[in-house]
Design a protein around this motif. Structure first.
Motif, PDB file in Angstrom:
ATOM      1  N   GLY A 115      -9.869   0.780   6.522  1.00  0.00           N
ATOM      2  CA  GLY A 115      -8.932  -0.453   6.560  1.00  0.00           C
ATOM      3  C   GLY A 115      -8.020  -0.345   5.043  1.00  0.00           C
ATOM      4  O   GLY A 115      -7.421  -1.029   4.942  1.00  0.00           O
ATOM      5  N   GLN A 116      -8.020   0.933   4.534  1.00  0.00           N
ATOM      6  CA  GLN A 116      -7.232   1.126   3.479  1.00  0.00           C
ATOM      7  C   GLN A 116      -6.068   2.255   3.757  1.00  0.00           C
ATOM      8  O   GLN A 116      -6.437   3.297   4.165  1.00  0.00           O
ATOM      9  CB  GLN A 116      -7.928   1.594   2.223  1.00  0.00           C
ATOM     10  CG  GLN A 116      -7.031   2.118   1.014  1.00  0.00           C
ATOM     11  CD  GLN A 116      -7.869   2.345  -0.280  1.00  0.00           C
ATOM     12  OE1 GLN A 116      -9.200   2.394  -0.165  1.00  0.00           O
ATOM     13  NE2 GLN A 116      -7.325   2.888  -1.343  1.00  0.00           N
ATOM     14  N   VAL A 117      -4.645   1.867   3.227  1.00  0.00           N
ATOM     15  CA  VAL A 117      -3.768   3.111   3.586  1.00  0.00           C
ATOM     16  C   VAL A 117      -4.083   4.168   2.414  1.00  0.00           C
ATOM     17  O   VAL A 117      -3.766   3.890   1.493  1.00  0.00           O
ATOM     18  CB  VAL A 117      -2.358   2.496   3.579  1.00  0.00           C
ATOM     19  CG1 VAL A 117      -1.435   3.457   3.911  1.00  0.00           C
ATOM     20  CG2 VAL A 117      -2.292   1.569   4.647  1.00  0.00           C
ATOM     21  N   VAL A 118      -4.075   5.111   2.923  1.00  0.00           N
ATOM     22  CA  VAL A 118      -4.404   6.626   2.053  1.00  0.00           C
ATOM     23  C   VAL A 118      -3.384   7.386   1.942  1.00  0.00           C
ATOM     24  O   VAL A 118      -3.296   8.464   1.272  1.00  0.00           O
ATOM     25  CB  VAL A 118      -5.622   6.937   2.216  1.00  0.00           C
ATOM     26  CG1 VAL A 118      -6.885   6.160   2.050  1.00  0.00           C
ATOM     27  CG2 VAL A 118      -5.797   7.564   3.595  1.00  0.00           C
ATOM     28  N   ALA A 150       1.042  -1.261   0.043  1.00  0.00           N
ATOM     29  CA  ALA A 150      -0.149   0.007  -0.188  1.00  0.00           C
ATOM     30  C   ALA A 150       0.929   1.309  -0.122  1.00  0.00           C
ATOM     31  O   ALA A 150       0.530   2.209  -0.570  1.00  0.00           O
ATOM     32  CB  ALA A 150      -0.891  -0.072   1.303  1.00  0.00           C
ATOM     33  N   ILE A 151       1.781   1.312   0.732  1.00  0.00           N
ATOM     34  CA  ILE A 151       3.011   2.349   0.680  1.00  0.00           C
ATOM     35  C   ILE A 151       3.399   2.671  -0.640  1.00  0.00           C
ATOM     36  O   ILE A 151       3.485   3.638  -1.000  1.00  0.00           O
ATOM     37  CB  ILE A 151       4.102   2.126   1.741  1.00  0.00           C
ATOM     38  CG1 ILE A 151       3.529   2.347   3.239  1.00  0.00           C
ATOM     39  CG2 ILE A 151       5.196   3.062   1.619  1.00  0.00           C
ATOM     40  CD1 ILE A 151       4.540   1.693   4.427  1.00  0.00           C
ATOM     41  N   ARG A 152       3.904   1.434  -1.353  1.00  0.00           N
ATOM     42  CA  ARG A 152       4.037   1.712  -2.651  1.00  0.00           C
ATOM     43  C   ARG A 152       3.237   2.432  -3.519  1.00  0.00           C
ATOM     44  O   ARG A 152       3.550   3.148  -4.401  1.00  0.00           O
ATOM     45  CB  ARG A 152       4.796   0.386  -3.203  1.00  0.00           C
ATOM     46  CG  ARG A 152       6.267  -0.061  -2.898  1.00  0.00           C
ATOM     47  CD  ARG A 152       6.775  -0.983  -3.686  1.00  0.00           C
ATOM     48  NE  ARG A 152       6.042  -2.237  -3.306  1.00  0.00           N
ATOM     49  CZ  ARG A 152       6.272  -2.987  -2.074  1.00  0.00           C
ATOM     50  NH1 ARG A 152       7.343  -2.792  -1.344  1.00  0.00           N
ATOM     51  NH2 ARG A 152       5.509  -4.418  -1.985  1.00  0.00           N
ATOM     52  N   ASP A 153       2.122   1.900  -3.357  1.00  0.00           N
ATOM     53  CA  ASP A 153       1.042   2.199  -4.244  1.00  0.00           C
ATOM     54  C   ASP A 153       0.648   3.750  -3.919  1.00  0.00           C
ATOM     55  O   ASP A 153       0.558   4.603  -4.923  1.00  0.00           O
ATOM     56  CB  ASP A 153      -0.359   1.398  -4.085  1.00  0.00           C
ATOM     57  CG  ASP A 153      -1.303   1.586  -4.883  1.00  0.00           C
ATOM     58  OD1 ASP A 153      -0.983   1.747  -6.430  1.00  0.00           O
ATOM     59  OD2 ASP A 153      -2.572   1.528  -4.793  1.00  0.00           O
TER      60      ASP A 153
END
Length: 243
Positions: free
Chosen positions: A64-67, A13-16
């Protein structure tokens, strides 16, 4: 929204988030962005960053999502720290997520003993530069950095002066005082005068705003140079040795 310490499971998620953030904020081609993501946020690199005790990486999570996430680094003595990156998914910008990450990061750093916080952002990121100024920070220096094989300019920000002296601890453990109203311009950033007492009568040395660390004292010719980053103020007096 929850702001929490990032975990290894957050790596994809961090990369995205970083990829989408770079695409929206910088004039980088697809290849340059791919190279940058691979270099800064590869699986091994993120793992090493999260395991580093001098790094603080906080994630903003919604449903629930890293933003978004913020990455900062404490200096070796733990007295200063620099926010290296603050990324928010473009789809979630305008919702004060960056501000929440910034404030929680600063709180976390101060709780760990950090006394001065600086921030870095590439010069061509207008929104990023405006963000730091909106937080009451001012640009105190610049540095060239390599991004995907190309040299770019990175602006360095620090909290603006409140008109008083700011106390920090020197390497020998002594408390010294930075006068943010008394400075000289260096080649990469400002040099602030530092005093050994709160009355500003006993001059101690200089503080390099470019790297957020104490620098060498001025020599007899008026030259100041930072051992850490190379920021320098040229000599103001000259003799035959310089001719």
């Amino acid at each position: 929204m929850e702001i929490r310490t990032a975990a290894p499971a957050d790596s994809p998620a961090i990369r995205d988030v970083a990829r989408r953030s770079l695409q929206a904020s910088y004039s980088l081609g697809p290849g340059a962005i791919t190279d940058a993501i691979s270099e800064w946020y590869g699986e091994d690199t993120v793992g090493e960053t999260l395991a580093d005790p001098d790094r603080v990486v906080l994630a903003a999570e919604r449903d629930g999502q890293v933003v978004g996430f913020a990455e900062s680094e404490r200096s070796a003595d733990g007295e200063t720290a620099t926010i290296l990156w603050l990324h928010v998914d473009p789809a979630y910008r305008g919702e004060s997520i960056a501000t929440a990450l910034f404030e929680r990061t600063r709180d976390r750093l101060e709780e760990s003993g950090v006394e001065r916080v600086a921030g870095r952002v590439l010069e061509d990121n207008d929104d990023g530069n405006d963000f730091y100024e909106a937080q009451g920070f001012e640009r105190v220096g610049q540095e060239e950095v390599e991004v995907a094989g190309r040299t770019r300019v990175e602006n360095i920000y620090a909290e603006g002066s409140d008109g008083g002296l700011q106390s920090i601890r020197a390497a020998d453990g002594a408390t010294v005082y930075v006068d943010e109203n008394d400075w000289d311009e260096g080649s990469a950033g400002k040099f602030y005068a530092v005093y050994a007492d709160e009355d500003a009568t006993d001059h101690y040395g200089y503080f390099c705003a470019n790297c957020n660390r104490l620098a060498n004292a001025m020599d007899a010719m008026g030259r100041i140079e930072c051992d850490n980053c190379g920021n320098a103020r040229k000599a103001t007096r000259w003799d035959a040795a310089y001719l």
